[in-house]
Design an enzyme around this catalytic site. Sequence first.
Site, PDB file in Angstrom:
ATOM      1  N   LYS A  52       0.836  -1.216   0.000  1.00 31.58           N
ATOM      2  CA  LYS A  52       0.000   0.000   0.000  1.00 31.58           C
ATOM      3  C   LYS A  52       0.866   1.260   0.000  1.00 31.58           C
ATOM      4  O   LYS A  52       0.647   2.179  -0.791  1.00 31.58           O
ATOM      5  CB  LYS A  52      -0.921   0.003   1.228  1.00 31.58           C
ATOM      6  CG  LYS A  52      -2.050  -1.013   1.121  1.00 31.58           C
ATOM      7  CD  LYS A  52      -2.790  -1.225   2.435  1.00 31.58           C
ATOM      8  CE  LYS A  52      -3.835  -2.324   2.276  1.00 31.58           C
ATOM      9  NZ  LYS A  52      -4.519  -2.677   3.528  1.00 31.58           N
ATOM     10  N   GLN A  96      -4.434  -1.276   9.818  1.00 35.36           N
ATOM     11  CA  GLN A  96      -4.442  -2.592   9.174  1.00 35.36           C
ATOM     12  C   GLN A  96      -5.125  -3.621  10.084  1.00 35.36           C
ATOM     13  O   GLN A  96      -4.791  -3.737  11.267  1.00 35.36           O
ATOM     14  CB  GLN A  96      -2.994  -3.014   8.864  1.00 35.36           C
ATOM     15  CG  GLN A  96      -2.872  -4.322   8.118  1.00 35.36           C
ATOM     16  CD  GLN A  96      -3.463  -4.286   6.708  1.00 35.36           C
ATOM     17  OE1 GLN A  96      -3.363  -3.296   6.001  1.00 35.36           O
ATOM     18  NE2 GLN A  96      -4.106  -5.371   6.313  1.00 35.36           N
ATOM     19  N   ASP A 119     -10.476   3.842   4.284  1.00 38.60           N
ATOM     20  CA  ASP A 119     -10.956   2.462   4.180  1.00 38.60           C
ATOM     21  C   ASP A 119     -12.480   2.420   4.118  1.00 38.60           C
ATOM     22  O   ASP A 119     -13.067   1.401   3.757  1.00 38.60           O
ATOM     23  CB  ASP A 119     -10.482   1.646   5.403  1.00 38.60           C
ATOM     24  CG  ASP A 119      -9.446   0.597   5.028  1.00 38.60           C
ATOM     25  OD1 ASP A 119      -9.289   0.322   3.827  1.00 38.60           O
ATOM     26  OD2 ASP A 119      -8.794   0.068   5.951  1.00 38.60           O
TER      27      ASP A 119
END
Length: 297
Positions: A52, A96, A119
Site C-alpha cells: 500500500k 491494518q 478504508d
Amino acid sequence: MARIIDGTEISRVMRAEMAQQVAALLAVGVTPGLSVVLVGNNPASQAYVASKTRACETLGMRGQTLNLPEDVSKDELFAVIDRLNADPAVHGILVQLPLPAHLPYKAVLEHIHPDKDVDGFHPQNAGLAFVGDPRAFVPCTPAGIMEMIRREGISTRGKHVVIVGRSLIVSKPLASLLMAPGPDATVTLTHRHTPDLASFTRQADILIVAVGKQNLITADMVKPGVVVIDVGQNRIPDESSPRGYRMVGDVDFTGVSEKAEAITPVPGGVGPMTITMLLANTIQAARQLHESRGAQR
Ligand code: NAD
C-alpha cells in the site's frame, strides 16, 4: 473459454489517470498522504502494508507506516490516531486489520476521523455510502469491483447479481452499490446459513464470491455465460513456489472458466483493484480537505 478480467491491467490504466490527479494537487501545494498503522508483526499484514505505501510513493503521494508493538494499549493506539487526525499533512488513515484480540477493532475504526477514513469502515461513511452521498469513502474492495465492472463494459441493469458472503467490508456495501439507480441490478445476498447455495448461484448473471473457501464454487453451480468475480484469497501450500505457498480464490477457476463468459483470476483480479481504490480514496480525501480549507478562507 472465459475472457479473463485483468485487474492488474485495469489498475495500471487507473493509476496512470490518478497520477494526473496527484500532479494537479502537487501543483497547488498538496501532497496526498496516507498513514498506515500496523500493530504487531503478522507477515501477511506487513506485506499488505508495504504494497500500500509503495503504491502511494509510485504515484508521487506520501506513504507512511507506523509500526506499533503487538502489546500496544488501546490508549496508546488512540493517541497515535489522535495525532494523525490532527496532522494536516495526513489525508488518509488506515489501521491494518486484523488487530490483536485485546484491541477493540470497532472502537479503533470509529476513532479515525471520518474525513480521513479512506478504508470507508467508519459508520458515518458506511451511512453516507448507503444513501449514495458522493462525499462517502466507499470501502476499497467493493469500489474496485464496481470500477472493474464499469471499465469492462459489463452491463448490470436488470441483471441478477448473486453475492456469496455478507461481510461489512465487501458484500453488504457492494449489494447497496449494485442495486442503486444507475447500476440498477437485482441483488441476492447469500451466506453461510443459506440452504442449497447452488440453487441461488445457478440463477446468477453475475456471480460475486467473497467467502475465503477454496473451491466453494464449482462448474455445476453456475449457468453458461455467467460473469464471475472471485474476491476470495486463500493461501495454499505449494513447495514449487519460493514462498512455500500460492494464492487461490473461492472459485474452481479451471472448471468455471469453461462455462463463464468472463472471470477474474486470483491473483491479478480483485486484489490490485483494492489497492488502486485506496489510492483513489486518499486522493479524494486530499482534494476534499483542500477544497474545504479554500471554502473557509
Ligand atoms: P468474512 O469472513 O467477513 O465473511 C465471509 C462470509 O462468507 C460470511 O458472510 C459468511 O456468512 C460467508 N460464508 C462462509 N461460509 C460460507 C458457505 N459455505 N457458503 C456461503 N457463504 C459462506 O470475509 P471477508 O472479509 O468478506 O473476505 C472474504 C474473502 O475475500 C476472504 O478470502 C478474504 O481474504 C477476501 N478478500 C479479498 C480482498 C481483495 O482485495 N481481493 C479484500 C477483502 C477480502
